[in-house]
Write a protein that holds these residues in place. Structure first.
Motif, short mmCIF file in Angstrom:
data_model
loop_
_atom_site.label_atom_id
_atom_site.label_comp_id
_atom_site.label_asym_id
_atom_site.label_seq_id
_atom_site.Cartn_x
_atom_site.Cartn_y
_atom_site.Cartn_z
N MET A 29 -18.91 27.70 -5.42
CA MET A 29 -18.75 26.95 -3.25
C MET A 29 -17.54 25.41 -3.82
N ASN A 30 -16.49 25.68 -2.25
CA ASN A 30 -16.06 24.57 -1.86
C ASN A 30 -17.06 24.08 -0.75
N ASN A 31 -17.36 22.37 -1.26
CA ASN A 31 -18.56 22.31 0.12
C ASN A 31 -17.35 21.82 1.24
N THR A 32 -16.62 21.28 0.34
CA THR A 32 -15.21 20.52 1.71
C THR A 32 -15.44 21.29 2.71
N ASN A 33 -14.42 22.56 2.07
CA ASN A 33 -14.57 23.50 3.66
C ASN A 33 -15.80 23.51 4.48
N LYS A 34 -17.22 23.73 3.63
CA LYS A 34 -17.75 24.14 4.38
C LYS A 34 -18.27 23.13 5.45
N ASN A 35 -18.11 21.79 5.00
CA ASN A 35 -18.32 21.02 5.71
C ASN A 35 -17.43 20.73 7.19
N VAL A 36 -16.63 20.60 6.55
CA VAL A 36 -15.10 21.71 7.50
C VAL A 36 -15.38 21.36 9.10
N ALA A 37 -15.73 23.23 8.99
CA ALA A 37 -16.36 24.23 9.95
C ALA A 37 -17.91 23.62 10.45
N GLN A 38 -19.05 23.27 9.68
CA GLN A 38 -19.96 23.04 10.39
C GLN A 38 -19.69 22.01 11.15
N ALA B 37 -16.25 30.95 0.45
CA ALA B 37 -15.67 31.40 -1.16
C ALA B 37 -14.03 30.75 -0.66
N GLY B 38 -14.18 30.01 -1.59
CA GLY B 38 -12.31 29.33 -2.25
C GLY B 38 -12.02 28.76 -0.47
N GLU B 39 -10.62 29.71 0.41
CA GLU B 39 -10.41 28.20 1.44
C GLU B 39 -11.13 28.75 2.91
N ASP B 40 -12.17 30.49 3.28
CA ASP B 40 -12.92 30.97 3.76
C ASP B 40 -13.78 30.41 4.04
N ILE C 207 -9.11 27.38 6.00
CA ILE C 207 -9.61 25.60 6.32
C ILE C 207 -8.80 25.46 4.80
N VAL C 208 -7.17 24.99 4.98
CA VAL C 208 -6.00 24.41 4.40
C VAL C 208 -6.22 22.60 4.37
N GLU C 209 -6.34 22.14 3.21
CA GLU C 209 -6.80 20.93 2.85
C GLU C 209 -7.41 19.79 3.89
N GLU C 210 -8.41 20.39 4.03
CA GLU C 210 -10.03 19.91 5.22
C GLU C 210 -9.50 20.23 7.06
N LYS C 211 -8.53 21.13 6.86
CA LYS C 211 -8.17 20.98 8.11
C LYS C 211 -8.45 22.57 8.36
#
Length: 111
Positions: A1-10, A66-69, A91-95
């Motif tokens: 799981m990519n927590n960074t991407n999850k955190n960006v969305a949240q 799931a990955g970048e999603d 999400i790509v590169e935290e955007k």
């Protein structure tokens, strides 16, 4: 799981809930694309300008990655109506590069 991407969305959703639209826009890639049930937007500024007017509030029910999603199920309080919706954030590169939302629009169209 990519927590960074999850955190960006949240964080993006949190900033919308707080009506901190500058920070919300900072989560978006400038060439961000929104694809919605009732319309699309082709850049971050247009999308945020809409959000400034609508001031929706989001209650996150579940988040999947799931990955970048990142997929989020939430209740969206649209003022007169609250609907169940799903948002798919890419999400790509935290955007956030794109965001697709799905929901049943019938309750909104009946007014």
């Amino acid at each position: 799981m990519n927590n960074t991407n999850k955190n960006v969305a949240q964080l993006f959703i949190q900033y919308l809930n707080e009506e901190n639209f500058d920070k919300a826009e900072n989560c978006l890639d400038p060439d961000f694309k929104f694809i919605g049930v009732l319309g699309n937007r082709e850049n971050a500024t247009d999308y945020i300008n809409d959000m400034k007017q609508m001031k929706f509030k989001y209650e996150i029910l579940q988040t999947f990655t799931a990955g970048e999603d990142v997929c989020v199920w939430y209740h969206i309080n649209m003022g007169k109506k609250t609907i169940l919706a799903s948002g798919w954030y890419h999400i790509v590169e935290e955007k956030i590069h794109s965001f697709k939302v799905l929901f049943d629009p019938r309750p909104l169209l009946n007014d």
